[in-house]
Design a protein around this motif. Structure first.
Motif, PDB file in Angstrom:
ATOM      1  N   THR A  76       0.817  -1.214   0.000  1.00 19.88           N
ATOM      2  CA  THR A  76       0.000   0.000   0.000  1.00 19.88           C
ATOM      3  C   THR A  76       0.854   1.268   0.000  1.00 19.88           C
ATOM      4  O   THR A  76       0.513   2.250  -0.671  1.00 19.88           O
ATOM      5  CB  THR A  76      -0.948   0.021   1.209  1.00 19.88           C
ATOM      6  N   TRP A  77       1.969   1.281   0.740  1.00 17.97           N
ATOM      7  CA  TRP A  77       2.775   2.481   0.873  1.00 17.97           C
ATOM      8  C   TRP A  77       3.464   2.865  -0.438  1.00 17.97           C
ATOM      9  O   TRP A  77       3.898   4.006  -0.601  1.00 17.97           O
ATOM     10  CB  TRP A  77       3.822   2.322   1.975  1.00 17.97           C
ATOM     11  N   GLN A  78       3.539   1.936  -1.373  1.00 20.19           N
ATOM     12  CA  GLN A  78       4.170   2.229  -2.660  1.00 20.19           C
ATOM     13  C   GLN A  78       3.266   3.051  -3.580  1.00 20.19           C
ATOM     14  O   GLN A  78       3.757   3.733  -4.485  1.00 20.19           O
ATOM     15  CB  GLN A  78       4.546   0.930  -3.379  1.00 20.19           C
ATOM     16  N   CYS A  79       1.964   2.991  -3.378  1.00 18.36           N
ATOM     17  CA  CYS A  79       1.028   3.531  -4.373  1.00 18.36           C
ATOM     18  C   CYS A  79       1.207   5.031  -4.613  1.00 18.36           C
ATOM     19  O   CYS A  79       1.273   5.473  -5.767  1.00 18.36           O
ATOM     20  CB  CYS A  79      -0.404   3.221  -3.962  1.00 18.36           C
ATOM     21  N   ALA A  80       1.279   5.823  -3.562  1.00 20.56           N
ATOM     22  CA  ALA A  80       1.373   7.274  -3.728  1.00 20.56           C
ATOM     23  C   ALA A  80       2.654   7.690  -4.445  1.00 20.56           C
ATOM     24  O   ALA A  80       2.589   8.452  -5.427  1.00 20.56           O
ATOM     25  CB  ALA A  80       1.247   7.970  -2.379  1.00 20.56           C
ATOM     26  N   PRO A  81       3.842   7.239  -4.036  1.00 21.73           N
ATOM     27  CA  PRO A  81       5.042   7.655  -4.769  1.00 21.73           C
ATOM     28  C   PRO A  81       5.097   7.114  -6.196  1.00 21.73           C
ATOM     29  O   PRO A  81       5.573   7.798  -7.105  1.00 21.73           O
ATOM     30  CB  PRO A  81       6.197   7.115  -3.919  1.00 21.73           C
ATOM     31  N   VAL A  82       4.612   5.902  -6.408  1.00 13.38           N
ATOM     32  CA  VAL A  82       4.619   5.345  -7.762  1.00 13.38           C
ATOM     33  C   VAL A  82       3.679   6.136  -8.661  1.00 13.38           C
ATOM     34  O   VAL A  82       3.969   6.377  -9.839  1.00 13.38           O
ATOM     35  CB  VAL A  82       4.246   3.848  -7.734  1.00 13.38           C
ATOM     36  N   LEU A  97      -5.759  -2.631  -3.401  1.00 13.73           N
ATOM     37  CA  LEU A  97      -6.671  -2.137  -4.436  1.00 13.73           C
ATOM     38  C   LEU A  97      -7.133  -0.714  -4.130  1.00 13.73           C
ATOM     39  O   LEU A  97      -7.144   0.160  -5.002  1.00 13.73           O
ATOM     40  CB  LEU A  97      -7.882  -3.059  -4.561  1.00 13.73           C
ATOM     41  N   GLN A  98      -7.480  -0.485  -2.885  1.00 14.24           N
ATOM     42  CA  GLN A  98      -8.019   0.823  -2.527  1.00 14.24           C
ATOM     43  C   GLN A  98      -6.930   1.892  -2.454  1.00 14.24           C
ATOM     44  O   GLN A  98      -7.163   3.043  -2.834  1.00 14.24           O
ATOM     45  CB  GLN A  98      -8.789   0.714  -1.209  1.00 14.24           C
ATOM     46  N   ALA A  99      -5.742   1.526  -1.996  1.00 12.28           N
ATOM     47  CA  ALA A  99      -4.644   2.489  -1.975  1.00 12.28           C
ATOM     48  C   ALA A  99      -4.266   2.917  -3.386  1.00 12.28           C
ATOM     49  O   ALA A  99      -3.930   4.086  -3.634  1.00 12.28           O
ATOM     50  CB  ALA A  99      -3.433   1.891  -1.258  1.00 12.28           C
ATOM     51  N   ALA A 100      -4.325   1.980  -4.336  1.00 16.17           N
ATOM     52  CA  ALA A 100      -4.058   2.335  -5.728  1.00 16.17           C
ATOM     53  C   ALA A 100      -5.152   3.238  -6.280  1.00 16.17           C
ATOM     54  O   ALA A 100      -4.887   4.219  -6.991  1.00 16.17           O
ATOM     55  CB  ALA A 100      -3.931   1.066  -6.571  1.00 16.17           C
ATOM     56  N   ALA A 101      -6.390   2.949  -5.922  1.00 16.58           N
ATOM     57  CA  ALA A 101      -7.520   3.705  -6.475  1.00 16.58           C
ATOM     58  C   ALA A 101      -7.538   5.148  -6.008  1.00 16.58           C
ATOM     59  O   ALA A 101      -7.875   6.055  -6.785  1.00 16.58           O
ATOM     60  CB  ALA A 101      -8.822   3.015  -6.106  1.00 16.58           C
ATOM     61  N   VAL A 102      -7.187   5.399  -4.745  1.00 18.67           N
ATOM     62  CA  VAL A 102      -7.284   6.770  -4.227  1.00 18.67           C
ATOM     63  C   VAL A 102      -6.222   7.690  -4.825  1.00 18.67           C
ATOM     64  O   VAL A 102      -6.317   8.917  -4.670  1.00 18.67           O
ATOM     65  CB  VAL A 102      -7.195   6.809  -2.683  1.00 18.67           C
ATOM     66  N   GLU A 146       3.194   9.184  -8.734  1.00 20.12           N
ATOM     67  CA  GLU A 146       3.796  10.427  -9.189  1.00 20.12           C
ATOM     68  C   GLU A 146       4.467  10.267 -10.548  1.00 20.12           C
ATOM     69  O   GLU A 146       4.683  11.247 -11.263  1.00 20.12           O
ATOM     70  CB  GLU A 146       4.808  10.919  -8.151  1.00 20.12           C
ATOM     71  N   VAL A 147       4.789   9.026 -10.909  1.00 19.91           N
ATOM     72  CA  VAL A 147       5.434   8.738 -12.200  1.00 19.91           C
ATOM     73  C   VAL A 147       4.498   7.952 -13.123  1.00 19.91           C
ATOM     74  O   VAL A 147       4.351   8.282 -14.301  1.00 19.91           O
ATOM     75  CB  VAL A 147       6.744   7.946 -11.992  1.00 19.91           C
ATOM     76  N   ALA A 148       3.876   6.907 -12.577  1.00 22.32           N
ATOM     77  CA  ALA A 148       3.092   5.989 -13.405  1.00 22.32           C
ATOM     78  C   ALA A 148       1.686   6.513 -13.656  1.00 22.32           C
ATOM     79  O   ALA A 148       1.053   7.100 -12.775  1.00 22.32           O
ATOM     80  CB  ALA A 148       3.028   4.623 -12.739  1.00 22.32           C
ATOM     81  N   ASP A 149       1.201   6.269 -14.853  1.00 18.74           N
ATOM     82  CA  ASP A 149      -0.169   6.606 -15.230  1.00 18.74           C
ATOM     83  C   ASP A 149      -1.136   5.478 -14.895  1.00 18.74           C
ATOM     84  O   ASP A 149      -2.338   5.700 -14.764  1.00 18.74           O
ATOM     85  CB  ASP A 149      -0.238   6.903 -16.727  1.00 18.74           C
ATOM     86  N   VAL A 150      -0.594   4.266 -14.803  1.00 18.73           N
ATOM     87  CA  VAL A 150      -1.392   3.079 -14.478  1.00 18.73           C
ATOM     88  C   VAL A 150      -0.667   2.293 -13.390  1.00 18.73           C
ATOM     89  O   VAL A 150       0.513   1.966 -13.542  1.00 18.73           O
ATOM     90  CB  VAL A 150      -1.596   2.169 -15.711  1.00 18.73           C
ATOM     91  N   LEU A 151      -1.378   2.005 -12.291  1.00 13.12           N
ATOM     92  CA  LEU A 151      -0.839   1.155 -11.232  1.00 13.12           C
ATOM     93  C   LEU A 151      -1.395  -0.249 -11.434  1.00 13.12           C
ATOM     94  O   LEU A 151      -2.614  -0.433 -11.497  1.00 13.12           O
ATOM     95  CB  LEU A 151      -1.228   1.678  -9.855  1.00 13.12           C
ATOM     96  N   GLN A 152      -0.501  -1.206 -11.531  1.00 15.49           N
ATOM     97  CA  GLN A 152      -0.916  -2.581 -11.799  1.00 15.49           C
ATOM     98  C   GLN A 152      -0.922  -3.406 -10.513  1.00 15.49           C
ATOM     99  O   GLN A 152       0.055  -3.413  -9.769  1.00 15.49           O
ATOM    100  CB  GLN A 152       0.019  -3.221 -12.822  1.00 15.49           C
TER     101      GLN A 152
END
Length: 258
Positions: free
Chosen positions: A80-86, A106-111, A88-94
């Motif tokens: 979950t902690w990776q989602c916010a910094p990633v 799932l929810q950390a990626a969505a927000v 900043e660069v990625a357009d799609v979180l997989q």
């Protein structure tokens, strides 16, 4: 039909930039929208083998791809902690297949507001993805309507060490109203077939790809590498970069018939 492509893992800057430059030129010539994909950490390995360059260095390399070639970026998140910094660069979180039911991830990626590409677990039926979608929509109610949820088929576990692609699953997944993607390279994996290392058979990629495109998909996922036999991850199923042009030309011709 758009394309998600790139090396499985970020091994070093040179391989990533070489692959991105080749794919960018090829997709421009063929009129295909490209999302460049590579993973900074392969956390779901069968054994404790090489995992990639790590998040900090990996995001620097992916940002260089984005800046230099103007390509949107897709990469995996495992925690979950990776989602916010990633984001900043990625357009799609997989969301990796083995983590496709992890509510917090799932929810950390969505927000983040980025597109979330959910890879269907090898253990899941296509209709089970409704659960992942509902988890995302608890924190991002309009995600599906805005096209911010993608669903990817990558094969299902089978009894004798292979994955099997149930082509009707592509039709079932489309009923959710989200873009459906076919992962042609992970679908030919042979889990744990090589003394604790996942094997595969890249020769089968064109056959499965042609079938999936004929069924009807929104996106195609193909991992590719200049020298796949010496790649640190998924060496047996990544497509040789030099073979991508012929493969994509086949996909385009079949896609025109839908």
């Amino acid at each position: 039909m758009f394309l998600i492509a790139g090396p499985c893992a970020i091994e070093n800057r040179d391989i990533v930039l070489q692959t991105a430059e080749t794919l960018n030129r090829l997709c421009y010539d063929l009129g295909i929208t490209l999302y460049f994909k590579s993973s900074f950490d392969k956390a779901n390995r069968t054994s404790a083998s090489a995992r990639g360059v790590g998040m900090e260095e990996g995001l620097k390399i992916l940002q260089e791809v984005k800046t230099r070639f103007g390509l949107p970026i897709l990469t995996d998140v495992h925690e979950t902690w990776q989602c916010a910094p990633v984001a900043e660069v990625a357009d799609v979180l997989q969301i990796p297949a083995f983590l496709s039911r992890q509510t917090d991830l799932l929810q950390a990626a969505a927000v983040t507001g980025r597109i979330v590409n959910v890879k269907k677990g090898q253990f899941m039926a296509p209709w089970d993805l409704g659960g992942a979608i509902s988890k995302i929509e608890q924190v991002a109610p309009n995600a599906a309507k805005e096209g911010h949820i993608w669903l990817t088929e990558r094969g299902s576990s089978f009894g004798y060490g292979r994955l099997v692609v149930d082509m009707p699953s592509l039709v079932e997944m489309r009923r959710f109203g989200c873009p459906v993607i076919f992962d042609a390279t992970h679908s030919v994996q042979q889990p744990s077939s090589q003394a604790g290392v996942t094997g595969g058979n890249r020769e089968m990629v064109p056959y499965l790809m042609r079938a999936a495109v004929a069924v009807g998909i929104d996106g195609l996922f193909i991992e590719t590498h200049p020298d796949p036999d010496n790649a640190i991850s998924d060496a047996a199923n990544q497509v040789r970069l030099s073979d991508m042009k012929a493969l994509l030309e086949q996909a385009i011709e079949i896609d025109k018939l839908k």
